[in-house]
Scaffold this motif. Structure first.
Motif, short mmCIF file in Angstrom:
data_model
loop_
_atom_site.label_atom_id
_atom_site.label_comp_id
_atom_site.label_asym_id
_atom_site.label_seq_id
_atom_site.Cartn_x
_atom_site.Cartn_y
_atom_site.Cartn_z
N ASP A 128 0.83 -1.22 0.00
CA ASP A 128 0.00 0.00 0.00
C ASP A 128 0.86 1.27 0.00
O ASP A 128 0.42 2.32 -0.46
CB ASP A 128 -0.91 0.04 1.24
CG ASP A 128 -2.06 -0.97 1.15
OD1 ASP A 128 -2.70 -1.22 2.18
OD2 ASP A 128 -2.28 -1.51 0.05
N VAL A 129 2.08 1.18 0.56
CA VAL A 129 2.95 2.37 0.59
C VAL A 129 4.05 2.27 -0.45
O VAL A 129 5.05 2.99 -0.41
CB VAL A 129 3.54 2.62 2.00
CG1 VAL A 129 2.46 2.95 3.00
CG2 VAL A 129 4.39 1.45 2.46
N GLY A 130 3.90 1.34 -1.40
CA GLY A 130 4.84 1.28 -2.53
C GLY A 130 6.19 0.67 -2.21
O GLY A 130 7.18 1.00 -2.84
N ARG A 149 7.79 5.55 5.28
CA ARG A 149 6.66 4.78 4.75
C ARG A 149 6.52 3.43 5.45
O ARG A 149 5.40 2.93 5.62
CB ARG A 149 6.83 4.61 3.24
CG ARG A 149 6.46 5.91 2.50
CD ARG A 149 6.53 5.76 1.02
NE ARG A 149 7.89 5.87 0.51
CZ ARG A 149 8.31 5.35 -0.64
NH1 ARG A 149 7.47 4.66 -1.38
NH2 ARG A 149 9.54 5.52 -1.05
N THR A 169 4.48 12.85 6.46
CA THR A 169 5.00 13.10 5.11
C THR A 169 6.21 14.00 5.12
O THR A 169 6.65 14.47 4.08
CB THR A 169 3.90 13.73 4.23
OG1 THR A 169 3.57 15.02 4.79
CG2 THR A 169 2.65 12.88 4.16
N ARG A 175 4.69 13.68 -4.40
CA ARG A 175 3.98 12.54 -4.99
C ARG A 175 3.75 11.45 -3.93
O ARG A 175 2.63 11.00 -3.70
CB ARG A 175 4.90 11.97 -6.07
CG ARG A 175 4.48 11.26 -7.28
CD ARG A 175 3.30 10.83 -7.68
NE ARG A 175 3.00 9.41 -7.53
CZ ARG A 175 3.21 8.55 -8.47
NH1 ARG A 175 3.79 8.92 -9.59
NH2 ARG A 175 2.85 7.30 -8.31
N ALA A 176 4.83 11.08 -3.22
CA ALA A 176 4.71 10.03 -2.21
C ALA A 176 3.83 10.54 -1.06
O ALA A 176 3.06 9.77 -0.47
CB ALA A 176 6.10 9.63 -1.70
N ARG A 178 1.30 12.62 -1.30
CA ARG A 178 -0.11 12.54 -1.72
C ARG A 178 -0.62 11.11 -1.62
O ARG A 178 -1.76 10.87 -1.24
CB ARG A 178 -0.26 13.05 -3.15
CG ARG A 178 -0.38 14.56 -3.26
CD ARG A 178 -1.02 14.99 -4.56
NE ARG A 178 -0.29 14.52 -5.73
CZ ARG A 178 0.80 15.11 -6.23
NH1 ARG A 178 1.26 16.20 -5.64
NH2 ARG A 178 1.43 14.61 -7.27
N ASP A 179 0.24 10.15 -1.95
CA ASP A 179 -0.17 8.74 -1.87
C ASP A 179 -0.50 8.35 -0.44
O ASP A 179 -1.49 7.66 -0.19
CB ASP A 179 0.95 7.83 -2.42
CG ASP A 179 1.14 7.98 -3.93
OD1 ASP A 179 2.16 7.50 -4.44
OD2 ASP A 179 0.26 8.60 -4.57
N VAL A 180 0.33 8.79 0.51
CA VAL A 180 0.08 8.46 1.93
C VAL A 180 -1.22 9.11 2.38
O VAL A 180 -2.06 8.48 3.04
CB VAL A 180 1.26 8.92 2.81
CG1 VAL A 180 0.89 8.94 4.29
CG2 VAL A 180 2.48 8.03 2.58
N ALA A 182 -3.80 9.92 0.53
CA ALA A 182 -4.94 9.24 -0.09
C ALA A 182 -5.26 7.95 0.67
O ALA A 182 -6.43 7.59 0.85
CB ALA A 182 -4.61 8.94 -1.54
N LEU A 183 -4.21 7.30 1.15
CA LEU A 183 -4.38 6.07 1.94
C LEU A 183 -5.16 6.39 3.23
O LEU A 183 -6.12 5.71 3.58
CB LEU A 183 -2.98 5.55 2.28
CG LEU A 183 -2.78 4.09 2.65
CD1 LEU A 183 -3.23 3.19 1.52
CD2 LEU A 183 -1.30 3.85 2.94
#
Ligand SMILES: Nc1ncnc2c1ncn2[C@@H]1O[C@H](COP(=O)(O)OP(=O)(O)OP(=O)(O)O)[C@@H](O)[C@H]1O
Ligand SMILES: Nc1ncnc2c1ncn2[C@@H]1O[C@H](COP(=O)(O)OP(=O)(O)OP(=O)(O)O)[C@@H](O)[C@H]1O
Ligand SMILES: [Mg+2]
Ligand SMILES: [Mg+2]
Lengths: 227, 227
Positions: A128-130, A149, A169, A175-176, A178-180, A182-183
């Motif tokens: 989920d965190v890439g 992460r 964050t 970018r990373a 925003r992903d966190v 969104a999670l």
């Protein structure tokens, strides 16, 4: 879920007294998504550590999910914490001799979860965190952002009812980051209560309320317009 | 001042090889102020550790102030580093048993500076980052942002000719971040060469050039318009 009344935290260093928190009232409802902002040294992490049952207030009361916690014994406090709270520390606090995967599994080991289920949840959280291709790296073999992460994945793997994230964050590119975020929003939509300390206005804007802390007090509270 | 040619850094983990840096050429002139940006895990800290003589490249050559350093013995490398480079680590690396003041003094102790002069420089550096009232705190008695500012003060106290700062404002609110940036700019105006890794576009915009790193390579270089 969270009710603080008149909470203070003071540290004594020889003849000097530092008041990290002075007189804090805080209410967080189930399913809420709240941001906490404020200058460096104003008391945000101290507040999060108390809400997260990692530290005890010097004064005041704390009721978590209907239960008074400021008087609980240490192991009862740890039990409450492990069952319902996920915590992302500002300085990660990963265990240096464990791999990313083992660090994420650790809170699930404390809960007594079986090996197969705990391994599956931990792998999913890292994906989920890439970080599916960094699972067997030790913290020293990861970049700063990757370590952060892993700390996020560790807090989420056990699907806690309350997520407390302290600058989740700070070491991530936009970018990373925003992903966190969104999670967190996805989990909040499913009912998880989320409290995030952040210096990033982009993160704060995605919360329902923004509490600003200054000099150990909650100095302001702003509702964020929806949409 | 800094000339890297064909620098690569690879890590071997069992049968897997991780290429943190692939084939990097980098030139930084004396008095330059350069930002390095890029996604989490792209190789920024690895690059800074090599430029800062904290790690050796797996391939390629490195000339620092006219001297070839990739072949130097360990103690000669440390001597070069201590004399001319100030480093702000992404994860601070403060010594937990030393106070903020003692942490800032430490690089000056290695240089053999007298007690009175080193104490005066260290106090001044902590005042420059707004921590005059936290000098005798241990790292565990400081907030995350305060620890980061101690790390900045430690890098600057000895007035190095080259400052390498890896995410120096990641844990700071925008006000404290601007103060640190202003400090760097003032020193750059006096001739200090500055290289800053940052995810913060505000910090990058204050540099003369922005290098973007992706997947172990320098993917782009942009001049920042003056003014
Ligand atoms: N000792 C090691 N062994 C194996 N891989 C490593 C090691 N150290 C770093 N890496 C890998 O090298 C890559 C580059 O790491 P680096 O710390 O330079 O990234 P970064 O650009 O600074 O990222 P961040 O913005 O997250 O700090 C990462 O993918 C990381 O997993
Ligand atoms: N153990 C301690 N002893 C004395 N003072 C302490 C201790 N821990 C924290 N402090 C002080 O309490 C204050 C609040 O710290 P806290 O970590 O809550 O700040 P913060 O708002 O999280 O800041 P940052 O944004 O820099 O992380 C700071 O001024 C700090 O120096
Ligand atoms: Mg903090
Ligand atoms: Mg890094």
């Amino acid at each position: 879920v969270v009710e603080l009344r008149g909470v203070a935290k003071t540290y004594r260093m020889g003849s000097v007294t530092v008041s990290a928190l002075r007189d804090v009232d805080l209410d967080v409802a189930a399913g809420d998504m709240v941001a906490i902002t404020g200058p460096s040294g104003s008391g945000k992490s101290t507040l999060m550590n108390i809400v997260g049952c990692l530290d005890r207030p010097s004064q005041g009361s704390y009721v978590l999910a209907g239960r008074c916690v400021d008087g609980l014994a240490d192991d009862a406090l740890a039990e409450t914490r492990n069952r319902s709270i996920g915590f992302v520390f500002q300085s990660f606090h990963l265990l240096s001799r464990l791999s990313a995967l083992e660090n994420v599994e650790l809170p699930l080991v404390y809960r007594g979860m079986g090996v197969r289920r705990r391994r599956a949840l931990a792998c999913q959280a890292l994906a989920d965190v890439g970080l599916e291709d960094r699972m067997h790296h030790l913290p020293a073999q990861l970049s700063g952002g990757q370590q952060q992460r892993v700390a996020v994945a560790r807090a989420l793997a056990g699907r806690p009812s309350l997520l407390l994230a302290d600058e989740p964050t700070g070491n991530l590119d936009s970018r990373a980051g925003r992903d966190v975020l969104a999670l967190f929003q996805g989990l909040n939509d499913e009912g998880m209560t989320v409290v995030v300390v952040t210096h990033d206005p982009l993160v704060a804007r995605h919360c329902r309320r923004i509490l600003s802390v200054a000099d150990g007090l909650i100095a302001g509270c702003a509702e964020v317009a929806a949409g």
